[in-house]
Write a protein that holds these residues in place. Structure first.
Motif, PDB file in Angstrom:
ATOM      1  N   THR A  73       2.525   4.185 -25.298  1.00  0.00           N
ATOM      2  CA  THR A  73       1.064   4.329 -25.327  1.00  0.00           C
ATOM      3  C   THR A  73       0.340   3.009 -25.142  1.00  0.00           C
ATOM      4  N   ALA A  74       1.032   1.970 -24.711  1.00  0.00           N
ATOM      5  CA  ALA A  74       0.395   0.666 -24.536  1.00  0.00           C
ATOM      6  C   ALA A  74      -0.805   0.781 -23.600  1.00  0.00           C
ATOM      7  N   PRO A  75      -1.940   0.162 -23.943  1.00  0.00           N
ATOM      8  CA  PRO A  75      -3.115   0.239 -23.077  1.00  0.00           C
ATOM      9  C   PRO A  75      -2.888  -0.508 -21.769  1.00  0.00           C
ATOM     10  N   LEU A  76      -3.572  -0.063 -20.733  1.00  0.00           N
ATOM     11  CA  LEU A  76      -3.385  -0.611 -19.392  1.00  0.00           C
ATOM     12  C   LEU A  76      -4.741  -0.902 -18.757  1.00  0.00           C
ATOM     13  N   ALA A  77      -4.783  -1.963 -17.967  1.00  0.00           N
ATOM     14  CA  ALA A  77      -5.975  -2.272 -17.175  1.00  0.00           C
ATOM     15  C   ALA A  77      -5.524  -2.942 -15.888  1.00  0.00           C
ATOM     16  N   SER A  78      -6.365  -2.870 -14.881  1.00  0.00           N
ATOM     17  CA  SER A  78      -6.027  -3.469 -13.591  1.00  0.00           C
ATOM     18  C   SER A  78      -6.928  -4.658 -13.306  1.00  0.00           C
ATOM     19  N   LYS A  79      -6.570  -5.410 -12.289  1.00  0.00           N
ATOM     20  CA  LYS A  79      -7.489  -6.375 -11.729  1.00  0.00           C
ATOM     21  C   LYS A  79      -8.403  -5.662 -10.744  1.00  0.00           C
ATOM     22  N   VAL A  80      -9.490  -6.330 -10.376  1.00  0.00           N
ATOM     23  CA  VAL A  80     -10.434  -5.750  -9.424  1.00  0.00           C
ATOM     24  C   VAL A  80      -9.862  -5.852  -8.014  1.00  0.00           C
ATOM     25  N   ALA A  81      -9.991  -4.774  -7.242  1.00  0.00           N
ATOM     26  CA  ALA A  81      -9.498  -4.746  -5.863  1.00  0.00           C
ATOM     27  C   ALA A  81     -10.648  -4.416  -4.914  1.00  0.00           C
ATOM     28  N   ASP A  82     -10.599  -4.990  -3.718  1.00  0.00           N
ATOM     29  CA  ASP A  82     -11.621  -4.748  -2.700  1.00  0.00           C
ATOM     30  C   ASP A  82     -11.332  -3.472  -1.926  1.00  0.00           C
ATOM     31  N   LEU A  83     -12.380  -2.759  -1.565  1.00  0.00           N
ATOM     32  CA  LEU A  83     -12.261  -1.638  -0.643  1.00  0.00           C
ATOM     33  C   LEU A  83     -12.147  -2.180   0.782  1.00  0.00           C
ATOM     34  N   VAL A  84     -11.237  -1.612   1.543  1.00  0.00           N
ATOM     35  CA  VAL A  84     -10.991  -2.060   2.911  1.00  0.00           C
ATOM     36  C   VAL A  84     -11.100  -0.867   3.846  1.00  0.00           C
ATOM     37  N   PRO A  85     -11.873  -0.970   4.959  1.00  0.00           N
ATOM     38  CA  PRO A  85     -11.923   0.149   5.907  1.00  0.00           C
ATOM     39  C   PRO A  85     -10.568   0.392   6.540  1.00  0.00           C
ATOM     40  N   ASN A  86     -10.170   1.667   6.581  1.00  0.00           N
ATOM     41  CA  ASN A  86      -8.824   1.988   7.062  1.00  0.00           C
ATOM     42  C   ASN A  86      -8.835   3.391   7.683  1.00  0.00           C
ATOM     43  N   GLY A  87      -9.127   3.470   8.976  1.00  0.00           N
ATOM     44  CA  GLY A  87      -9.097   4.745   9.669  1.00  0.00           C
ATOM     45  C   GLY A  87     -10.312   5.595   9.368  1.00  0.00           C
ATOM     46  N   ALA A 140     -10.316  12.684   7.620  1.00  0.00           N
ATOM     47  CA  ALA A 140     -10.042  13.883   8.410  1.00  0.00           C
ATOM     48  C   ALA A 140     -11.098  14.960   8.198  1.00  0.00           C
ATOM     49  N   THR A 141     -11.786  14.919   7.059  1.00  0.00           N
ATOM     50  CA  THR A 141     -12.752  15.967   6.752  1.00  0.00           C
ATOM     51  C   THR A 141     -14.022  15.843   7.584  1.00  0.00           C
ATOM     52  N   ASP A 142     -14.599  14.640   7.619  1.00  0.00           N
ATOM     53  CA  ASP A 142     -15.883  14.479   8.304  1.00  0.00           C
ATOM     54  C   ASP A 142     -15.876  13.402   9.383  1.00  0.00           C
ATOM     55  N   GLY A 143     -14.743  12.758   9.620  1.00  0.00           N
ATOM     56  CA  GLY A 143     -14.668  11.765  10.686  1.00  0.00           C
ATOM     57  C   GLY A 143     -15.288  10.429  10.360  1.00  0.00           C
ATOM     58  N   ASN A 144     -15.793  10.234   9.131  1.00  0.00           N
ATOM     59  CA  ASN A 144     -16.375   8.953   8.751  1.00  0.00           C
ATOM     60  C   ASN A 144     -15.284   7.965   8.363  1.00  0.00           C
ATOM     61  N   THR A 145     -15.668   6.713   8.285  1.00  0.00           N
ATOM     62  CA  THR A 145     -14.713   5.668   7.918  1.00  0.00           C
ATOM     63  C   THR A 145     -14.146   5.921   6.525  1.00  0.00           C
ATOM     64  N   MET A 146     -12.837   5.789   6.400  1.00  0.00           N
ATOM     65  CA  MET A 146     -12.184   5.915   5.102  1.00  0.00           C
ATOM     66  C   MET A 146     -11.899   4.515   4.572  1.00  0.00           C
ATOM     67  N   TYR A 147     -12.310   4.258   3.351  1.00  0.00           N
ATOM     68  CA  TYR A 147     -12.037   2.976   2.695  1.00  0.00           C
ATOM     69  C   TYR A 147     -10.892   3.172   1.710  1.00  0.00           C
ATOM     70  N   THR A 148      -9.975   2.220   1.669  1.00  0.00           N
ATOM     71  CA  THR A 148      -8.815   2.339   0.791  1.00  0.00           C
ATOM     72  C   THR A 148      -8.679   1.103  -0.092  1.00  0.00           C
ATOM     73  N   ALA A 149      -7.980   1.274  -1.207  1.00  0.00           N
ATOM     74  CA  ALA A 149      -7.677   0.153  -2.109  1.00  0.00           C
ATOM     75  C   ALA A 149      -6.529   0.561  -3.014  1.00  0.00           C
TER      76      ALA A 149
END
Length: 370
Positions: free
Chosen positions: A152-166, A169-178
């Motif tokens: 049950t140890a608590p967890l946290a992440s570092k901050v990550a940037d969103l990057v455009p990637n393809g 498929a639903t609406d054809g808009n840019t998908m951002y990933t991280a």
């Protein structure tokens, strides 16, 4: 008259030119306004983002028997919260997320450029959904007594940037990933295996019965950013007995084992504690029986204490680091290592040899939604 007509015609021409220029300026202004409006429409659009969440686990196996918890389990990320952040770290929105699942979000505000995540936050007061990641989330206070079990140890992440990637498929808009990687800010110390007084047979003691085991100099509270909160807790040497006012998450009252001159080794159960930073000591308390008469030159204590004040591996002394498990197995000590809690008495302290186990960070590859 001809001169007057020329002057008047020139004047009319100048007026027409003026109106023409004003008209051009108006058209240019309108064009700029239309362009700005178009840009504004774009900025008011929304984003589609896909997030991969990696979770912490550790590949530890049981050492010895009698463990009080199943240490084969990985850290189990529960109640994962994904924070959608502006460039300055201010919170825009908070989403629920899963490890190894489809973390795809539509209609996300265009202000969102970064993400971060938290898991296993188990406090009575929930984390804020507004404010700033550094100032309001990483500085949130946690109580150690809610996180005593390894999984049950608590967890946290570092901050990550969103990057455009393809495109989506639903609406054809840019998908951002991280991708964000959850990690614990705690360390863990564990004791198991055989407990041996190597010279008990030639000592003044006939029996040592372990009654308590635990840590001193540990923090009751800490932050998600891995900082201590409040004062440390130390043993109360002037009150005798095992330290009082130490929360139960830091010590165990035991029913044994007993070490005698005919059975110099006893099998410990497993004891484990999550901590922030380096504890002052691990403290074992024994009720004792000693031979009568006590031979000259021996000092005996009832109760007697074994203080473990240092940790080392084959590579030398270690400083406890977040995300690592420090195992002490098959603890050996001598009669000379036993002491009491009188601060006026000299003490002999043990440096324990430990095995270091990682809470390994394991990356999980999710299947993306179609």
């Amino acid at each position: 008259v001809g001169s007057e007509m020329c002057i008047r015609d020139s004047y009319q021409l100048m007026k027409l030119n003026k109106y023409f220029m004003l008209g051009l300026a108006g058209l240019a202004f309108a064009a700029c306004s239309n362009e700005d409006e178009g840009n504004d429409i774009l900025t008011k659009g929304t984003k589609q983002i896909s997030v991969t969440i990696s979770a912490g686990s550790y590949g530890q196996t049981k050492a010895g028997s009698g463990w009080t918890e199943d240490t084969d389990k990985a850290i189990n990320p529960q109640n994962i919260k994904l924070y959608l952040l502006k460039a300055d770290g201010n919170i825009v929105e908070v989403k629920d997320a899963q490890v190894g699942s489809d973390n795809v979000y539509h209609n996300v505000s265009p202000e969102v450029t970064k993400i971060a995540a938290v898991a296993n936050f188990n406090e009575d007061t929930p984390l804020p959904v507004e404010g700033n990641w550094d100032n309001d989330i990483l500085k949130a206070t946690l109580n150690m007594n809610k996180y005593g079990v390894a999984s049950t140890a608590p967890l946290a992440s570092k901050v990550a940037d969103l990057v455009p990637n393809g495109t989506d498929a639903t609406d054809g808009n840019t998908m951002y990933t991280a991708t964000v990687e959850l990690a614990t800010m705690l360390s863990r110390i564990e004791l198991s295996g055989n407990l041996t007084c190597t010279n008990l047979g030639v000592s003044a003691y006939s029996k040592l019965a372990l009654t308590h085991i635990g840590l001193n100099g540990v923090h009751q509270q800490f932050t998600l950013g891995g900082k201590p909160v409040g004062n440390e807790l130390y043993d109360k040497t002037n009150q005798g007995g095992y330290p009082v006012s130490v929360p139960a998450c830091f010590y165990d009252e035991t029913d044994g084992p007993e070490i005698t001159t005919t059975a110099e080794t006893a099998l410990l159960a497993g004891y484990g504690y999550n901590v922030l930073g380096q504890p002052k000591e691990m403290l074992l308390k024994f009720n004792t029986e000693f031979k009568s008469p006590v031979a000259e030159g021996f000092i005996v204590y009832n109760p007697a204490y074994l203080k473990i004040t240092g940790l080392k591996t084959e590579k030398g002394e270690v400083t406890m680091e977040p995300g690592k498990i420090y195992q002490i197995t098959d603890l050996e000590f001598t009669e000379e290592d036993l002491t009491d809690l009188d601060p006026g008495e000299p003490t002999i302290c043990v440096t324990a040899t430990v095995k270091v186990k990682n809470w390994d960070i394991v990356k999980v590859e999710p299947e993306y939604g179609k």
